[in-house]
Design a protein around this motif. Structure first.
Motif, PDB file in Angstrom:
ATOM      1  N   SER A 135      39.292  38.562  42.328  1.00 20.97           N
ATOM      2  CA  SER A 135      38.897  37.711  43.450  1.00 20.97           C
ATOM      3  C   SER A 135      38.888  36.257  42.998  1.00 20.97           C
ATOM      4  O   SER A 135      38.324  35.928  41.950  1.00 20.97           O
ATOM      5  N   LYS A 162      37.473  34.588  48.087  1.00 20.19           N
ATOM      6  CA  LYS A 162      36.081  34.439  48.530  1.00 20.19           C
ATOM      7  C   LYS A 162      35.802  32.967  48.811  1.00 20.19           C
ATOM      8  O   LYS A 162      35.914  32.121  47.928  1.00 20.19           O
ATOM      9  N   ARG A 191      36.509  37.132  51.935  1.00 19.38           N
ATOM     10  CA  ARG A 191      35.075  37.298  51.698  1.00 19.38           C
ATOM     11  C   ARG A 191      34.392  35.943  51.830  1.00 19.38           C
ATOM     12  O   ARG A 191      35.034  34.908  51.672  1.00 19.38           O
ATOM     13  N   GLU A 219      28.134  37.077  51.326  1.00 14.61           N
ATOM     14  CA  GLU A 219      27.295  37.084  50.123  1.00 14.61           C
ATOM     15  C   GLU A 219      26.164  36.074  50.241  1.00 14.61           C
ATOM     16  O   GLU A 219      26.366  34.918  50.606  1.00 14.61           O
ATOM     17  N   SER A 266      26.091  41.880  43.732  1.00  9.63           N
ATOM     18  CA  SER A 266      26.905  41.222  42.714  1.00  9.63           C
ATOM     19  C   SER A 266      26.254  41.455  41.363  1.00  9.63           C
ATOM     20  O   SER A 266      25.083  41.109  41.158  1.00  9.63           O
ATOM     21  N   TYR A 293      29.949  44.445  42.768  1.00 14.29           N
ATOM     22  CA  TYR A 293      31.038  43.468  42.676  1.00 14.29           C
ATOM     23  C   TYR A 293      30.833  42.694  41.378  1.00 14.29           C
ATOM     24  O   TYR A 293      29.701  42.315  41.048  1.00 14.29           O
ATOM     25  N   ILE A 317      31.141  49.798  40.352  1.00 11.19           N
ATOM     26  CA  ILE A 317      31.589  48.415  40.610  1.00 11.19           C
ATOM     27  C   ILE A 317      33.005  48.506  41.151  1.00 11.19           C
ATOM     28  O   ILE A 317      33.992  48.362  40.427  1.00 11.19           O
ATOM     29  N   LEU A 319      34.228  46.807  44.006  1.00  9.85           N
ATOM     30  CA  LEU A 319      34.645  45.724  44.903  1.00  9.85           C
ATOM     31  C   LEU A 319      35.410  44.617  44.186  1.00  9.85           C
ATOM     32  O   LEU A 319      35.587  43.529  44.729  1.00  9.85           O
ATOM     33  N   CYS A 321      36.409  41.915  40.885  1.00  8.77           N
ATOM     34  CA  CYS A 321      35.694  40.942  40.058  1.00  8.77           C
ATOM     35  C   CYS A 321      36.271  39.551  40.276  1.00  8.77           C
ATOM     36  O   CYS A 321      37.399  39.394  40.717  1.00  8.77           O
ATOM     37  N   GLU A 322      35.475  38.536  39.939  1.00 15.69           N
ATOM     38  CA  GLU A 322      35.943  37.158  40.069  1.00 15.69           C
ATOM     39  C   GLU A 322      36.144  36.513  38.691  1.00 15.69           C
ATOM     40  O   GLU A 322      35.744  35.386  38.457  1.00 15.69           O
TER      41      GLU A 322
END
Length: 373
Positions: A135, A162, A191, A219, A266, A293, A317, A319, A321-322
């Motif tokens: 993400s 996001k 997102r 979020e 998160s 996430y 987990i 969803l 990752c960023e």
């Protein structure tokens, strides 16, 4: 029995390519973090990283002092195969400073993995995934610059974006979301992240407006202690609500579950303060069917390698990752070779321990060292 014989700690600063604007605070120019190098009695080297953010968890300078002054005496001589025992001792000797404790724990896992020929994911029970969907956060004050980035990233396979909202006017936020949907349609997994920017009073109307863009989640729309408001959003909106700042540890998560204040969480190793504690957090989340996430603060490659290994071994987990900082925001990183991003996904390293390499040359060539001991 193998023990830790040496500890080096570095306070480093790295320039970033773009400004980042978020509801809880802004970043521009550089980011600071702390790197830890442990050496075992047989000469095996392990690395860890602490990346606090002063508006979120603490300061890098405090993490440096915590490791150098307070944790060093109990780390030297610690057995490499007794990581959990050391984490318990660190909690007893020092309140808070979870990022500092995480850095030590990570370096211990790195050494233990290298000594056994196993990755940290293997040590945590084995992989459930080899890649993690990536993400990217739309947080540049210059929205047009982010749109140009997306024009390059989407054709390369990047799908999850996001948007950091609540910093500019609501009208601008809606305009930006509309522009993204118009340009990319359902090609993107959209997102939204307010980083606590809204107040509960009037927030529902704002969130109903962004609900129309069918985001995967919204979020942390309100401050972390406003769980009653979070519960009302969770109950009344079609879009799932994800808790970030409201969920640091297992105790927070238990309260969120009790109040039904979020649909997802998160999970950041910098918040939990340890890989083992993050496993415990996800044990509770899995029981309640609350997906996770992989979030970040401003970590570099060492910390994100730890996060990648953790997510690889953690089914819940799910969803993505960023973990985009080393490839998209930092102008340089201390790893000899960056962790591979391919087709919009982070590729989990195969090697033992963290699966990365850091040398004195790669450290000193790719970061400004502000202090070391």
């Amino acid at each position: 029995m193998e023990t830790i014989r040496n500890l080096r700690v570095f306070l480093v600063e790295s320039p970033i390519k773009m400004a980042r604007q978020q509801g809880v605070g802004n970043v521009k120019g550089t980011v600071k973090r702390v790197l830890v190098e442990l050496t075992s009695s047989s000469g095996i080297v392990g690395w860890g990283e602490a990346a606090p953010w002063e508006v979120f968890t603490g300061t890098a300078e405090a993490a440096f002092a915590a490791i150098d002054i307070y944790l060093r005496p109990i780390v030297i001589g610690a057995r490499v195969d007794r990581i959990r025992e050391l984490t318990i001792k660190m909690k007893k000797i020092l309140v808070g400073h979870g990022e500092a404790k995480l850095a030590i724990e990570t370096a211990m896992f790195d050494i233990f993995g290298k000594s056994s020929g196993l990755s940290i994911a293997d040590l945590l029970g084995g992989r459930v995934r080899d890649t993690i969907p990536l993400s990217f956060s739309i947080a540049d004050p210059d929205f047009d610059a982010d749109m140009r980035r997306m024009e390059h990233m989407v054709p390369e396979g990047n799908r999850i974006f996001k948007v950091k909202t609540g910093v500019k006017s609501h009208k601008e936020d809606v305009s930006h979301l509309e522009a993204m949907r118009k340009a990319f349609g359902d090609q993107i997994d959209l997102r939204i992240d307010y980083n606590q920017a809204l107040q509960p009073f009037g927030a529902m109307a704002t969130l109903r407006d962004v609900d129309q863009f069918k985001p995967t989640f919204i979020e942390q729309p309100v401050p972390r202690d406003c769980l009653t408001a979070m519960a009302s959003f969770t109950a009344d909106l079609d879009t799932p609500i994800l808790a970030d700042e409201s969920c640091f540890d297992a105790r927070d998560l238990m309260e969120i579950i009790r109040l039904q204040a979020a649909d997802a969480i998160s999970v950041k190793l910098m918040k939990t303060g340890g890989i083992l504690d993050a496993q415990g957090l996800m044990g509770i989340a899995d029981t309640a069917h609350v997906p996770g996430y992989g979030g970040t603060l401003w970590e570099g490659g060492v910390a994100l390698a730890a996060g990648t290994q953790f997510i690889a071994a953690t089914p819940g987990i799910s969803l993505g990752c960023e973990f985009y900082m080393p490839h998209h925001v930092l102008t340089e990183d201390v790893l000899e070779t960056k962790i591979e991003n391919r087709g919009g996904e982070v590729v989990v390293p195969d090697g033992p321990g963290l699966g990365i390499s850091v040398s004195d040359h790669s450290l000193r060539s790719n970061a400004r060292i502000l202090a070391e001991h």
